[in-house]
Design a protein around this motif. Structure first.
Motif, PDB file in Angstrom:
ATOM      1  N   PRO A   1       0.829  -1.210   0.000  1.00  9.86           N
ATOM      2  CA  PRO A   1       0.000   0.000   0.000  1.00  9.86           C
ATOM      3  C   PRO A   1       0.866   1.264   0.000  1.00  9.86           C
TER       4      PRO A   1
ATOM      5  N   HIS B   1       5.775  -7.088   3.544  1.00 11.56           N
ATOM      6  CA  HIS B   1       4.664  -7.357   2.623  1.00 11.56           C
ATOM      7  C   HIS B   1       5.005  -8.427   1.597  1.00 11.56           C
TER       8      HIS B   1
ATOM      9  N   VAL C   1       8.549  -1.717   5.654  1.00  8.42           N
ATOM     10  CA  VAL C   1       7.280  -1.709   4.934  1.00  8.42           C
ATOM     11  C   VAL C   1       7.265  -2.722   3.791  1.00  8.42           C
TER      12      VAL C   1
ATOM     13  N   SER D   1       0.225   4.175   0.903  1.00 13.78           N
ATOM     14  CA  SER D   1       0.074   5.006   2.096  1.00 13.78           C
ATOM     15  C   SER D   1       1.016   4.536   3.207  1.00 13.78           C
ATOM     16  N   GLN D   2       1.328   3.239   3.246  1.00 12.14           N
ATOM     17  CA  GLN D   2       2.259   2.762   4.278  1.00 12.14           C
ATOM     18  C   GLN D   2       3.672   3.246   4.003  1.00 12.14           C
TER      19      GLN D   2
ATOM     20  N   GLU E   1       4.348   5.939   2.385  1.00 14.66           N
ATOM     21  CA  GLU E   1       4.342   7.380   2.612  1.00 14.66           C
ATOM     22  C   GLU E   1       4.376   7.709   4.092  1.00 14.66           C
ATOM     23  N   THR E   2       3.702   6.885   4.897  1.00  9.00           N
ATOM     24  CA  THR E   2       3.769   7.078   6.344  1.00  9.00           C
ATOM     25  C   THR E   2       5.211   6.955   6.815  1.00  9.00           C
TER      26      THR E   2
END
Lengths: 383, 301
Positions: free
Chosen positions: B195, B220, B216, B197-198, B200-201
């Motif tokens: 993802p 995955h 991250v 967003s992960q 980017e976090t």
């Protein structure tokens, strides 16, 4: 704690799409600021540009007076909560909350304690050892918030923070978020497409359309005096009635079909004879009567929608459908003859030519709403 | 076979409503083919492995049962040990290090490039994968040629014979080049599933590229890494195409197990011995598979 200042900020994509177009905006320290607009209006791009996940193509961005236009996301001291929460599935709640601290090389014991403390503040104490997959949507959201809070950034950025929650939880989370933001006092920008959410939560808000800000103001200002037809249409749970009208003799009345209506207070003395205008009146500020009255439009009741404590009445008058909200128990019967009358104090007039609000004194934009800081309201002309 | 089982359990009301006789009739041709081309050769290899069967000579006409003689011979044969060691080196170098690392690197770097570049690079990598072995081998022999080879021209080392000088290095690089496409495709798909967003976090928290990968991306794609490693290890272990480049030479210096089996069984004609090594190889394959599957299971639970 920081202010956010954008000067001529522009984000254009390689394909020529301009998502954010030369934007000037200042968000004050500690403010809860909403970016509202339909999908594709550039609000998320703007948020991501503030975060540094997108590079501005022109203009500059200042956080707390420091120019961060080209700074990488990790050097801006901002935290973002994503719509899907972006929790790391292989880490438990504690590790998730402590992750930014771990990246900042905070010692293990200290960051664990910090995560515990922040988690406890958000009611997550019982869940610290769980994985995100074992949490409900609302709990996941609180973990994402805790992760953002734990490392004390200067700015919070929320991307549609409530849209993955079910309707009831969304209301709770709204109140919760607003209180949390007030308690922490951290400057917060949040993006939403839900006008009710923006009105309910924000201190100030910007309504965006195709890369431009159409209006900035307090929720009350935006609700009571939308500066153009787009904002008028977008804001409000029930859409504003926009009734085509022509200005009568000497600019002292509005003629709809063959009925003559009084000019709303806000537009008195501003209209020229024979001008084509739109009479804007929120259903909440439109009266329905079963007997004829001066300046009321005659029609038949076509639809009745029950809204709980109130009902939404659609009255058909000629080709036009005008909606009005009436208290429960006072609904007219379907098919009955009815007269609708926009409240003169609350109604607004928009010019057909440019779609802009006709206003007696453009600077005195807080006229209808009680806004203490009327000076901060900016009206941005549409191109 | 499933149909058969169903009809045996409930002859009147099997799922397709065929009845036992017709269901059997449908399944029989497939079973016959499987039996003739898979089960029989496997059992026949098992039988040959305990005989002194040869391609020519008296033992070809009248093979004798020699028990486990072939197996003990193999395990004490320095040639067999050499082949096993070379095979492990080949798998380690070209599959686990070469294809995995190169495939991942390409997949990772292709995320942020223009689409045309991505298409060109992926097409080239895929081309190496889908061309027939014989053509590819010919191209590589030409590429590595002593006198007019492309590599020698580029490096200015005319007269050096890579296949004689560095046979193992040659086939490892060759196989890396040839098989990278699979890892690249698998990792591309896996990376798409991370993802954004992960990531980017992590970026917003200040994580550098390595930390983003460790915290991250890798968690995955861990399952994909294992699956990929399992598959390409097995394929590389059983790969015969090095034979087309070096034929196991010079002097057994690039003789991996499949090549060793071929040389023993067909070139030297010792079919019984070759069958025995085939079975040993099968067992090693099973061991690799069980090892990876266990690892995968541990990670998931």
């Amino acid at each position: 704690m920081a202010s956010i200042e954008m000067r001529g900020l522009t984000k254009a994509y390689a394909g020529g799409v301009v998502a954010v177009n030369s934007l000037d905006l200042t968000i004050a320290d500690g403010e809860f600021f909403a970016l509202l607009g339909p999908s594709g209006c550039g609000k998320t791009t703007l948020l991501r540009t503030i975060a540094g996940l997108e590079q501005a193509t022109e203009g500059s961005l200042l956080l707390n007076g420091r120019d961060v236009t080209t700074a990488p996301p990790g050097k801006r001291d901002v935290a973002m909560v994503f719509q899907d929460y972006a929790l790391f599935p292989h880490m438990n709640v504690n590790e998730n909350i402590a992750y930014p601290l771990r990246i900042q090389k905070v010692p293990s014991a200290e960051r664990r304690a910090k995560a515990e403390e922040t988690g406890a503040g958000l009611g997550l104490s019982e869940l610290m050892e769980r994985r995100p997959g074992q949490l409900s949507g609302g709990q996941q959201q609180r973990v994402a918030l805790a992760r953002a809070i734990a490392y004390r950034p200067q700015v919070f950025l929320f991307d549609e923070p409530l849209s993955n929650l079910d309707a009831r939880l969304r209301l709770e989370a709204r109140t919760f978020l607003k209180r949390l933001q007030k308690d922490l006092g951290v400057t917060t920008v949040f993006v939403t497409h839900d006008q009710a959410e923006a009105l309910a939560m924000a201190d100030r808000m910007a309504v965006m359309e195709s890369g431009h800000i159409r209006q900035i103001g307090t929720p009350s200002e935006v609700f009571h005096r939308p500066v153009n037809v787009f904002v008028a249409n977008f804001i409000g749970s029930t859409p504003m009635n926009l009734i085509p009208a022509r200005v009568g003799p000497a600019g002292e009345s509005l003629v709809v079909a063959s009925t003559s209506l009084p000019v709303p207070t806000s537009a008195v003395g501003q209209l020229a004879e024979d001008e084509d205008v739109l009479l804007g009146s929120r259903p909440e500020y439109t009266d329905v009567s079963c007997s004829e009255g001066p300046g009321a439009l005659r029609g038949t009741v076509a639809v009745l929608e029950n809204l709980g404590a109130t009902a939404l009445v659609s009255v058909e008058t000629g080709d036009l459908s005008v909606q009005a909200v009436v208290p429960e128990g006072e609904e007219p019967a379907i098919g009955a003859e009815a007269w609708v009358l926009p409240q003169r104090q609350r109604a607004l007039v928009y010019r057909v030519t440019d779609g802009l609000l006709v206003s007696r004194a453009p600077d005195e934009s807080a006229g209808a709403g009680a806004a203490p800081d009327a000076g901060s309201a900016t009206e941005v002309a549409s191109a | 076979m499933a149909a058969q089982a169903t009809s045996a359990a409930a002859p009147e009301t099997d799922a397709a409503g065929l009845g036992k006789a017709r269901a059997t009739a449908f399944v029989t041709p497939a079973l016959l083919l499987v039996g003739a081309f898979l089960v029989f050769p496997a059992l026949w290899t098992l039988y040959l492995g305990i005989t002194d069967y040869r391609l020519t000579g008296i033992a070809a006409a009248d093979p004798q049962i020699v028990g486990l003689q072939n197996y003990t011979d193999a395990l004490t044969d320095p040639q067999f040990r050499n082949a096993l060691a070379l095979t492990l080196l080949f798998v380690l170098g070209s599959a686990i290090v070469g294809q995995t690392v190169l495939g991942f690197s390409i997949a990772w770097s292709m995320r942020a490039v223009p689409k045309t570049v991505k298409t060109v690079v992926e097409s080239l990598v895929l081309l190496a994968w889908i061309l027939p072995s014989s053509i590819v081998a010919f191209l590589w022999i030409a590429y590595l040629n002593r006198d007019n080879g492309t590599l020698n021209s580029v490096l200015g080392t005319s007269g050096f014979d890579w296949l004689l000088g560095h046979p193992m290095l040659s086939i490892i690089v060759f196989n890396t080049w040839r098989g990278t496409a699979f890892s690249m495709l698998l990792f591309s798909a896996a990376l798409n599933a991370v993802p954004p967003s992960q990531l980017e976090t992590a970026r917003l928290a200040g994580a550098d590229t390595f930390a983003q990968f460790r915290d991250v991306v890798f968690p995955h794609i861990r399952g994909h890494v294992l699956t990929n490693t399992l598959l390409i290890s097995l394929w590389t272990f059983n790969d015969f195409s090095p034979y087309l480049l070096t034929a196991g030479g010079p002097n057994h210096a690039s003789e991996t197990l499949p090549v060793y089996i071929y040389n023993s069984a067909l070139y030297s004609g010792e079919l019984g011995y070759g069958s025995a090594i085939s079975l040993i190889m099968l067992l090693i394959n099973l061991l690799i598979a069980v090892f990876y599957l266990r690892l995968l299971k541990d990670r998931r639970s």
